[in-house]
Design an enzyme around this catalytic site. Structure first.
Site, PDB file in Angstrom:
ATOM      1  N   HIS A  85       0.834  -1.198   0.000  1.00 22.55           N
ATOM      2  CA  HIS A  85       0.000   0.000   0.000  1.00 22.55           C
ATOM      3  C   HIS A  85       0.866   1.245   0.000  1.00 22.55           C
ATOM      4  CE1 HIS A  85      -4.050  -1.772   0.624  1.00 22.55           C
ATOM      5  NE2 HIS A  85      -3.308  -2.803   1.011  1.00 22.55           N
TER       6      HIS A  85
ATOM      7  N   LYS B 207       6.875   2.539  -2.924  1.00 24.34           N
ATOM      8  CA  LYS B 207       7.316   1.194  -3.319  1.00 24.34           C
ATOM      9  C   LYS B 207       6.661   0.779  -4.628  1.00 24.34           C
ATOM     10  CE  LYS B 207       8.434  -1.189   0.932  1.00 24.34           C
ATOM     11  NZ  LYS B 207       8.060  -2.236   1.867  1.00 24.34           N
TER      12      LYS B 207
ATOM     13  N   GLU C 153      -1.163  -9.580   8.273  1.00 27.79           N
ATOM     14  CA  GLU C 153      -0.265  -9.389   9.411  1.00 27.79           C
ATOM     15  C   GLU C 153       1.064 -10.086   9.115  1.00 27.79           C
ATOM     16  OE1 GLU C 153      -0.275 -10.077  14.103  1.00 27.79           O
ATOM     17  OE2 GLU C 153      -2.151 -10.610  13.085  1.00 27.79           O
TER      18      GLU C 153
ATOM     19  N   ASP D 240      10.072  -7.464   1.625  1.00 29.33           N
ATOM     20  CA  ASP D 240      10.248  -7.217   3.047  1.00 29.33           C
ATOM     21  C   ASP D 240      11.712  -6.825   3.227  1.00 29.33           C
ATOM     22  OD1 ASP D 240       8.823  -7.107   5.510  1.00 29.33           O
ATOM     23  OD2 ASP D 240      10.094  -8.712   6.242  1.00 29.33           O
ATOM     24  N   SER D 241      11.961  -5.839   4.075  1.00 29.21           N
ATOM     25  CA  SER D 241      13.335  -5.355   4.201  1.00 29.21           C
ATOM     26  C   SER D 241      13.590  -4.869   5.610  1.00 29.21           C
ATOM     27  CB  SER D 241      13.574  -4.217   3.195  1.00 29.21           C
ATOM     28  OG  SER D 241      12.685  -3.156   3.429  1.00 29.21           O
TER      29      SER D 241
ATOM     30  N   PHE E 205      15.844   7.506   4.065  1.00 28.23           N
ATOM     31  CA  PHE E 205      14.777   7.300   5.053  1.00 28.23           C
ATOM     32  C   PHE E 205      15.250   6.272   6.078  1.00 28.23           C
ATOM     33  CE2 PHE E 205      13.152   3.052   3.945  1.00 28.23           C
ATOM     34  CZ  PHE E 205      13.818   2.848   2.743  1.00 28.23           C
ATOM     35  N   GLY E 206      14.384   5.998   7.045  1.00 26.73           N
ATOM     36  CA  GLY E 206      14.641   4.922   7.999  1.00 26.73           C
ATOM     37  C   GLY E 206      16.007   5.041   8.675  1.00 26.73           C
TER      38      GLY E 206
ATOM     39  N   LYS F 215      23.255   5.655  -3.606  1.00 30.36           N
ATOM     40  CA  LYS F 215      22.667   4.612  -2.757  1.00 30.36           C
ATOM     41  C   LYS F 215      21.902   3.606  -3.617  1.00 30.36           C
ATOM     42  CE  LYS F 215      19.115   3.458   0.523  1.00 30.36           C
ATOM     43  NZ  LYS F 215      17.907   3.813   1.265  1.00 30.36           N
TER      44      LYS F 215
ATOM     45  N   HIS G 114      20.645  -2.810  -1.062  1.00 33.44           N
ATOM     46  CA  HIS G 114      20.025  -4.132  -0.937  1.00 33.44           C
ATOM     47  C   HIS G 114      18.826  -4.263  -1.873  1.00 33.44           C
ATOM     48  CE1 HIS G 114      18.456  -1.087   1.643  1.00 33.44           C
ATOM     49  NE2 HIS G 114      17.465  -1.810   2.122  1.00 33.44           N
TER      50      HIS G 114
HETATM   51  P1  IMP Z   1       9.016  -2.993   5.346  1.00 34.50           P
HETATM   52  O1  IMP Z   1       8.234  -1.953   4.645  1.00 34.50           O
HETATM   53  O2  IMP Z   1       8.259  -3.903   6.242  1.00 34.50           O
HETATM   54  O3  IMP Z   1       9.918  -3.757   4.402  1.00 34.50           O
HETATM   55  O4  IMP Z   1       9.923  -2.171   6.372  1.00 34.50           O
HETATM   56  C1  IMP Z   1      11.261  -2.040   6.206  1.00 34.50           C
HETATM   57  C2  IMP Z   1      11.856  -1.119   7.253  1.00 34.50           C
HETATM   58  O5  IMP Z   1      13.256  -1.386   7.241  1.00 34.50           O
HETATM   59  C3  IMP Z   1      11.699   0.345   6.912  1.00 34.50           C
HETATM   60  O6  IMP Z   1      10.674   0.951   7.617  1.00 34.50           O
HETATM   61  C4  IMP Z   1      13.034   0.917   7.365  1.00 34.50           C
HETATM   62  O7  IMP Z   1      12.974   1.172   8.718  1.00 34.50           O
HETATM   63  C5  IMP Z   1      14.007  -0.212   7.186  1.00 34.50           C
HETATM   64  N1  IMP Z   1      14.677  -0.094   5.888  1.00 34.50           N
HETATM   65  C6  IMP Z   1      14.503  -0.896   4.814  1.00 34.50           C
HETATM   66  N2  IMP Z   1      15.241  -0.487   3.780  1.00 34.50           N
HETATM   67  C7  IMP Z   1      15.892   0.619   4.214  1.00 34.50           C
HETATM   68  C8  IMP Z   1      16.794   1.526   3.589  1.00 34.50           C
HETATM   69  O8  IMP Z   1      17.140   1.426   2.394  1.00 34.50           O
HETATM   70  N3  IMP Z   1      17.246   2.519   4.355  1.00 34.50           N
HETATM   71  C9  IMP Z   1      16.884   2.708   5.638  1.00 34.50           C
HETATM   72  N4  IMP Z   1      16.035   1.912   6.267  1.00 34.50           N
HETATM   73  C10 IMP Z   1      15.536   0.869   5.566  1.00 34.50           C
END
Ligand code: IMP
Length: 201
Positions: A10, A14, A41, A70-71, A155-156, A178, A183
């Site tokens: 959603h 992405k 979930e 998933d990351s 981000f993140g 980047k 990844h």
């Molecule tokens: P997902 O949307 O469940 O895959 O959440 C992945 C979470 O991992 C994100 O909210 C980030 O906190 C972290 N994350 C994943 N990829 C990255 C990145 O490229 N940079 C920084 N944080 C990342």
């Protein structure tokens, strides 16, 4: 003929990224919102399990070939935390300053010097076919952590991650730099490879 493909996310950012990646393969990409898909979930214990369950749920609900990801950030000195809980460590307000602070705090508690601690980002992509078949692909980028966080890009957890061989954090780097090594880029490259081979077969 274009084949429809569902994106089990959603998150519009992405969906846009997936759409761009998949454009050379002639898929008609549909987002979870367009398909009216619910968000399952994330009950898996691994990135693969969570990507697979999201892709499979989308394929079952839509009857379409479906892609999910998933990351997260893995810190081996913290028993691989935050890992699959990376988003959840930021809480409902998505406060990543707090999540990065927790990484530093837990490293201190574990007796480690936070700056210089090895860490890596993982991205897993899962492609689910309506007949139940799955194809799962993984990309990783390795590096070290640095504190305090540096940089406003990305981000993140980007401001605390320095990829191996570089001096800047992902938060300081030009986003194109980047994106060339991340990844996500590596998982996407593996997916492109797989789709190309499948097309040629
Ligand atoms: P997902 O949307 O469940 O895959 O959440 C992945 C979470 O991992 C994100 O909210 C980030 O906190 C972290 N994350 C994943 N990829 C990255 C990145 O490229 N940079 C920084 N944080 C990342």
């Amino acid at each position: 003929m274009t084949q429809p493909l569902g994106i089990a996310s959603h998150n519009e950012g992405k969906v846009r990224e997936f759409r761009e990646l998949l454009s050379p393969f002639g898929f008609a990409v549909k987002s979870a919102a367009e398909l009216g898909l619910a968000e399952p979930e994330e009950t898996g214990q691994t990135f693969e399990a969570n990507a697979d369950l999201k892709a499979r749920a989308a394929a079952e609900a839509s009857g379409l070939l479906s892609l999910a990801d998933d990351s997260g950030l893995v810190v081996p000195a913290l028993d691989d935390a935050p890992g699959i809980f990376s988003a959840r460590w930021a809480g409902p307000t998505k406060d990543f300053a707090q999540a990065m602070g927790r990484v530093a705090r837990e490293l201190h508690q574990a007796g480690c010097e936070p700056t210089g601690t090895p860490a890596y980002f993982v991205c897993v992509l899962s492609l689910a076919y309506p007949n139940g078949e799955l194809r799962t692909l993984r990309g990783e980028v390795h590096g070290t952590l640095t504190f305090p966080p540096r940089g406003e890009q990305g981000f993140g957890y980007d401001p605390i991650f320095i990829p191996s061989g570089y001096a800047q954090t992902f938060g300081e780097m030009d986003p194109s730099a980047k994106h060339a090594m991340s990844h996500r880029a590596k998982a996407f490259a593996a997916l492109s490879d797989y789709l190309q081979k499948e097309r040629a077969a």
